[in-house]
Design an enzyme around this catalytic site. Structure first.
Site, short mmCIF file in Angstrom:
data_model
loop_
_atom_site.label_atom_id
_atom_site.label_comp_id
_atom_site.label_asym_id
_atom_site.label_seq_id
_atom_site.Cartn_x
_atom_site.Cartn_y
_atom_site.Cartn_z
N ASN A 110 0.83 -1.21 0.00
CA ASN A 110 0.00 0.00 0.00
C ASN A 110 0.86 1.27 0.00
O ASN A 110 0.59 2.21 -0.74
CB ASN A 110 -0.96 0.00 1.19
CG ASN A 110 -1.92 -1.18 1.13
OD1 ASN A 110 -2.00 -1.85 0.09
ND2 ASN A 110 -2.62 -1.43 2.21
N THR A 155 -14.06 38.15 -32.53
CA THR A 155 -14.91 37.76 -31.40
C THR A 155 -16.14 37.16 -32.07
O THR A 155 -16.55 37.64 -33.14
CB THR A 155 -15.31 38.95 -30.50
OG1 THR A 155 -16.08 39.87 -31.26
CG2 THR A 155 -14.10 39.68 -29.93
N HIS A 156 -16.70 36.12 -31.47
CA HIS A 156 -17.82 35.39 -32.09
C HIS A 156 -17.43 34.86 -33.48
O HIS A 156 -18.30 34.68 -34.32
CB HIS A 156 -19.07 36.26 -32.21
CG HIS A 156 -19.41 37.03 -30.98
ND1 HIS A 156 -20.26 36.55 -30.01
CD2 HIS A 156 -18.98 38.24 -30.54
CE1 HIS A 156 -20.36 37.45 -29.04
NE2 HIS A 156 -19.59 38.47 -29.32
N SER A 277 -5.70 12.85 -48.98
CA SER A 277 -6.94 12.06 -48.99
C SER A 277 -6.74 10.90 -49.94
O SER A 277 -6.01 11.01 -50.93
CB SER A 277 -8.09 12.95 -49.46
OG SER A 277 -9.11 12.15 -50.03
N LYS A 283 -6.53 17.39 -51.75
CA LYS A 283 -6.59 17.60 -50.31
C LYS A 283 -5.23 17.59 -49.62
O LYS A 283 -4.35 16.82 -49.95
CB LYS A 283 -7.46 16.52 -49.65
CG LYS A 283 -8.93 16.61 -49.96
CD LYS A 283 -9.62 17.83 -49.37
CE LYS A 283 -9.92 17.67 -47.91
NZ LYS A 283 -11.00 16.72 -47.64
N GLU A 290 -6.03 18.14 -35.88
CA GLU A 290 -7.32 17.51 -35.58
C GLU A 290 -7.18 16.41 -34.53
O GLU A 290 -8.02 16.26 -33.64
CB GLU A 290 -7.93 16.92 -36.86
CG GLU A 290 -8.35 17.97 -37.86
CD GLU A 290 -8.72 17.34 -39.20
OE1 GLU A 290 -9.90 17.05 -39.40
OE2 GLU A 290 -7.82 17.12 -40.03
N TYR A 317 -6.49 1.99 2.18
CA TYR A 317 -6.38 1.47 0.82
C TYR A 317 -7.58 0.61 0.45
O TYR A 317 -8.08 -0.17 1.27
CB TYR A 317 -5.08 0.64 0.68
CG TYR A 317 -4.93 0.03 -0.71
CD1 TYR A 317 -4.38 0.78 -1.75
CD2 TYR A 317 -5.38 -1.25 -0.99
CE1 TYR A 317 -4.28 0.24 -3.03
CE2 TYR A 317 -5.27 -1.81 -2.26
CZ TYR A 317 -4.72 -1.05 -3.28
OH TYR A 317 -4.61 -1.58 -4.54
N GLN A 322 -6.34 0.63 -7.56
CA GLN A 322 -5.48 0.09 -8.62
C GLN A 322 -5.91 0.67 -9.98
O GLN A 322 -5.13 0.69 -10.93
CB GLN A 322 -5.59 -1.44 -8.64
CG GLN A 322 -4.77 -2.12 -9.69
CD GLN A 322 -4.60 -3.61 -9.42
OE1 GLN A 322 -3.88 -3.99 -8.53
NE2 GLN A 322 -5.28 -4.45 -10.20
N LYS A 325 -4.10 3.91 -12.25
CA LYS A 325 -2.90 3.98 -13.11
C LYS A 325 -3.20 4.18 -14.59
O LYS A 325 -2.62 5.06 -15.23
CB LYS A 325 -2.04 2.74 -12.90
CG LYS A 325 -1.35 2.80 -11.55
CD LYS A 325 -0.74 1.50 -11.16
CE LYS A 325 -0.72 1.40 -9.66
NZ LYS A 325 -2.08 1.40 -9.02
#
Ligand code: ARG
Length: 470
Positions: A110, A155-156, A277, A283, A290, A317, A322, A325
């Site tokens: 522990n 903005t926006h 692509s 492309k 992304e 504990y 466990q 992790k």
């Protein structure tokens, strides 16, 4: 299959239960920290006379040889072991005999697992911070190169006021600097040794917790053994720092995706950091940005998983822990992967200052400056704002811009307009004048760069970032 703790058990452990219970597939990565912790523990046991000097030495040299063999690949963690702690201990006993069975005196898995995880994540913080500094190095150099390159500020997502690209990049530099600070702060609280908390209540042996804490580089030992084995705040805190860092990276990625679009074409990624692509030959896709944006979901999910695992756990504990992790390792790995690819992508990105300027020349982003001009001539700002709004409407109606409008038309709206209005709404002048502290003027951007460089101890021109003008 016989477990190390099989003393009171009369039945053998089934393979299904062993697999379900085992953490070795994901905790084997902590073998170095596990062995370092055991070395410090064994040295302390010998120094305090709990073990003989000969036993201490045998244990330490056995552990060193295991570390050596794990590093070289000569020894591989046994996938059927319950966890990395059991594996190392069993291997030690295999190598040095009975002395190996004394290593676990005055210790429990522990406190051992709490120790290993703190050591592992502290090193991960150092690595993440080094990667962030590399990113900042590139950002600072790029910001300097483009300190006076004008683009629309939004903005926006609507064109708002002109800003410089250097200023825009420095906004991200501020975010990543806070991430750097947050990680350092997180590490500070992580730097407390739980070793010697034992199973939960401490021990009857005369151990020296300060000695092991110092040997392992901690600032001190935790003050309560129940807390020592139960606390996973440090995992949550790191997961949260990493989630915020990914949020910053994803906002930046989103902008890069937009800027790469044919509609913007503000930047072009180097061929090494873009993909094509399988069907559309024209492309060139910003997959890296992304994916960074997409992987942010993992970091958020991991934080949520960890909070949920810890919610309502009684002291001390519990095996639930466990489950701490995999999520935190995934966050650490994800951030490492993202930073490793994002930084060179940024450093090699071609910046189309001509396209930025072109976008800034439309959309009336100098309208605020026109209103400020009238305010400077003595009109109340609200009146100036209304006159400028009417002027913009007129421009839209006539399909023209504020720059192209003749002075006679300006005067129809207010007698305050003079020849100097054209200078006031000139794009360069618009950014030049925003010299307020933290503003977008090139001079202000240079100050921001200098002060962040001084704060971070980063020299100018340290990255490979070069000016790539269109
Ligand atoms: N593999 C365990 C974990 O990761 C180690 C601690 C086990 N302790 C116990 N009492 N079963 O949490």
């Amino acid at each position: 299959m016989k477990a190390m703790w099989a003393g009171r058990f009369s039945k053998e452990l089934s393979k299904e239960l062993n697999d379900f219970n085992s953490s070795i597939p994901f905790d084997a990565r902590m073998y170095r920290q596990d062995i370092e912790g055991s070395l410090a523990h064994a040295a302390m046991l010998a120094a305090t006379g709990i073990l003989s000097a000969a036993e201490g030495e045998a244990i330490c040299s056995g552990l060193e040889s295991i570390l050596h063999d794990l590093d070289s690949g000569a020894l591989r963690p046994d996938p059927s072991a319950e966890d990395i702690h059991m594996f190392v201990e069993a291997e030690l006993t295999k190598r040095i005999g009975d002395a190996g069975k004394r290593l676990h005196t005055a210790r429990s898995r522990n406190d051992q697992v709490a120790l290993d995880l703190r050591l592992y994540l502290s090193a991960a913080i150092d690595e993440t911070r080094a990667l962030l500094i590399e990113l900042l190095r590139v950002l600072l150099d790029q910001a300097e190169t483009y300190a006076s390159a004008i683009l629309p500020g939004y903005t926006h997502l609507q064109r708002a006021q002109p800003v410089t690209f250097g200023h825009h990049l420095m906004a991200y530099a501020q975010m990543f600097t806070r991430d750097l600070d947050r990680l350092a702060d997180c590490k500070k609280r992580m730097s407390v040794s739980p070793l010697g908390s034992c199973a939960l209540a401490g021990t009857t042996f005369p151990i020296d917790r300060q000695m092991t804490a110092a040997a392992l580089g901690f600032d001190g030992a935790c003050g309560n053994s129940l807390d020592g084995v139960s606390d996973r705040d440090f995992v949550l805190e790191l997961a949260s720092c990493l989630a915020v860092l990914m949020m910053h990276l994803s906002r930046f990625s989103e902008e890069i995706v937009l800027w790469c679009s044919w509609e913007f074409r503000f930047v072009e990624l180097d061929d090494a950091y873009a993909t094509g692509s399988s069907i559309m030959p024209q492309k060139k896709n910003p997959d890296v940005a992304e994916l960074v944006r997409g992987k942010t979901g993992r970091a958020y999910g991991n934080l949520m998983s960890l909070l949920t695992v810890m919610k309502g756990l009684p002291l001390a504990y519990n095996k639930d822990m466990q489950e701490d992790k995999e999520p935190i390792f995934d966050s650490v790995d994800t951030v490492r992967q993202c930073l490793t690819i994002f930084t060179p992508m940024l450093a090699t990105m071609r910046v189309r200052t001509d396209r930025m300027r072109q976008a800034a020349s439309a959309g009336f982003i100098n309208a605020t400056d026109c209103a400020d001009y009238l305010t400077g001539k003595g009109l109340p700002f609200r009146t100036a704002y209304q006159i400028t709004g009417a002027l913009v409407a007129r421009c839209i109606q006539e399909g023209t811009t504020l720059e192209a409008l003749p002075l006679s038309v300006y005067r129809e709206f207010s007698p305050c307009f003079d020849e100097d209005v054209y200078q006031a709404i000139d794009l360069d002048a618009c950014v030049e004048k925003r010299r307020s502290y933290g503003g977008t003027a090139p001079a202000s951007v240079q100050k921001q760069i200098a002060s962040l460089r001084a704060q971070l101890g980063i020299a100018a021109g340290a990255s490979e970032a070069k000016e790539v003008l269109a």
